[in-house]
Enzyme design. Structure first.
Site, PDB file in Angstrom:
ATOM      1  N   PRO A  56       0.813  -1.227   0.000  1.00  0.00           N
ATOM      2  CA  PRO A  56       0.000   0.000   0.000  1.00  0.00           C
ATOM      3  C   PRO A  56       0.842   1.271   0.000  1.00  0.00           C
ATOM      4  O   PRO A  56       0.486   2.254  -0.654  1.00  0.00           O
ATOM      5  CB  PRO A  56      -0.849  -0.124   1.270  1.00  0.00           C
ATOM      6  CG  PRO A  56      -0.190  -1.158   2.101  1.00  0.00           C
ATOM      7  CD  PRO A  56       0.511  -2.074   1.156  1.00  0.00           C
ATOM      8  N   TYR A  57       1.974   1.251   0.692  1.00  0.00           N
ATOM      9  CA  TYR A  57       2.858   2.418   0.720  1.00  0.00           C
ATOM     10  C   TYR A  57       3.425   2.682  -0.672  1.00  0.00           C
ATOM     11  O   TYR A  57       3.453   3.821  -1.145  1.00  0.00           O
ATOM     12  CB  TYR A  57       3.981   2.169   1.720  1.00  0.00           C
ATOM     13  CG  TYR A  57       4.917   3.339   1.915  1.00  0.00           C
ATOM     14  CD1 TYR A  57       4.537   4.435   2.683  1.00  0.00           C
ATOM     15  CD2 TYR A  57       6.188   3.341   1.343  1.00  0.00           C
ATOM     16  CE1 TYR A  57       5.391   5.510   2.876  1.00  0.00           C
ATOM     17  CE2 TYR A  57       7.051   4.410   1.526  1.00  0.00           C
ATOM     18  CZ  TYR A  57       6.651   5.492   2.301  1.00  0.00           C
ATOM     19  OH  TYR A  57       7.509   6.557   2.477  1.00  0.00           O
ATOM     20  N   PHE A  58       3.858   1.616  -1.341  1.00  0.00           N
ATOM     21  CA  PHE A  58       4.437   1.738  -2.679  1.00  0.00           C
ATOM     22  C   PHE A  58       3.396   2.240  -3.677  1.00  0.00           C
ATOM     23  O   PHE A  58       3.687   3.079  -4.529  1.00  0.00           O
ATOM     24  CB  PHE A  58       5.002   0.385  -3.117  1.00  0.00           C
ATOM     25  CG  PHE A  58       5.996   0.464  -4.235  1.00  0.00           C
ATOM     26  CD1 PHE A  58       7.249   1.012  -4.028  1.00  0.00           C
ATOM     27  CD2 PHE A  58       5.691  -0.029  -5.490  1.00  0.00           C
ATOM     28  CE1 PHE A  58       8.182   1.079  -5.066  1.00  0.00           C
ATOM     29  CE2 PHE A  58       6.610   0.027  -6.525  1.00  0.00           C
ATOM     30  CZ  PHE A  58       7.862   0.584  -6.313  1.00  0.00           C
TER      31      PHE A  58
END
Length: 237
Positions: A153-155
């Site tokens: 999700p961060y990427f």
């Protein structure tokens, strides 16, 4: 008259370093915080010691109304706004199959939605100045279509930030406003520090990130927009 900058998440870490770095380069600074009031006031006091003006503004930037209110408070307190540094964003290191819906939404919202809410609210002030800088803190390697199963999700969120920045850059270029991304890899305050994966064999110092932002807000970068500058020691190239 000094130009004014808003730095989100400026009470500590990278945001604090960026706020002080902008003050040292002649900008008045709005120090944003969500809950770290005492730390934000300390940063504002440090800004004032450089001879620049400072205000603190608070708000949960995942709420568009609070994001707008924070931007308006910054502009009101400093008499305008010329630079916005979008630094806020949660990090999650967790196998993708174990990420629950709340965590998924939280990471995307805190990184991508906040950047949109804050920047949209700031655009009228930047355009009124006839000169402006929008900076996003990205992530080295974001935008590459590769698997990142521990930070999915961060990427995804940071890849979205890059795409948003490029779209804004194209739209705002005729108005004297540049939009760029400074993309750290592993910094000295990072949650995880896989130093062995970094070709240069060390983490990034916060002052190196400050220098990257300093370049983009300087006259030397007047003709530079829509770019991603990775400060990562060769990590994820």
């Amino acid at each position: 008259m000094a130009r004014a900058a808003l730095v989100t998440g400026a009470a500590r870490g990278i945001g604090r370093a960026l706020a002080l770095g902008l003050a040292e380069r002649g900008f008045d600074v709005a120090v944003h915080y969500r809950s770290s009031r005492a730390e934000a006031r300390e940063v504002a006091a440090a800004v004032r010691r450089t001879g620049r003006r400072a205000v603190t503004v608070s708000g949960d930037l995942t709420d568009p109304a609070q994001a707008r209110a924070a931007v308006e408070a910054a502009a009101r307190g400093l008499g305008g706004l010329a630079v916005v540094v979008n630094n806020v964003g949660d990090y999650l290191f967790k196998p993708i199959e174990d990420v629950d819906p709340e965590e998924w939404r939280g990471v995307l919202t805190s990184n991508l939605d906040t950047a949109f809410f804050v920047t949209q609210a700031a655009l009228p002030y930047l355009l009124a100045e006839g000169w402006g800088r929008v900076l996003f803190l990205g992530y080295a390697g974001a935008g590459q279509l590769v698997a990142k199963p521990q930070i999915t999700p961060y990427f995804i969120a940071k890849t979205g930030v890059v795409l948003y920045a490029k779209a804004l850059a194209a739209r705002l270029a005729p108005h004297g406003v540049t939009v760029n991304v400074v993309a750290p890899g592993v910094a000295e305050n990072s949650v995880t520090q896989p130093v062995r994966e970094i070709p240069m064999g060390r983490v990034a110092r916060l002052d190196e990130l400050v220098e990257a932002v300093g370049y983009f807000v300087s006259p030397a970068a007047d003709y530079v927009t829509g770019q991603v500058l990775e400060v990562a020691g060769g990590w994820n190239v």
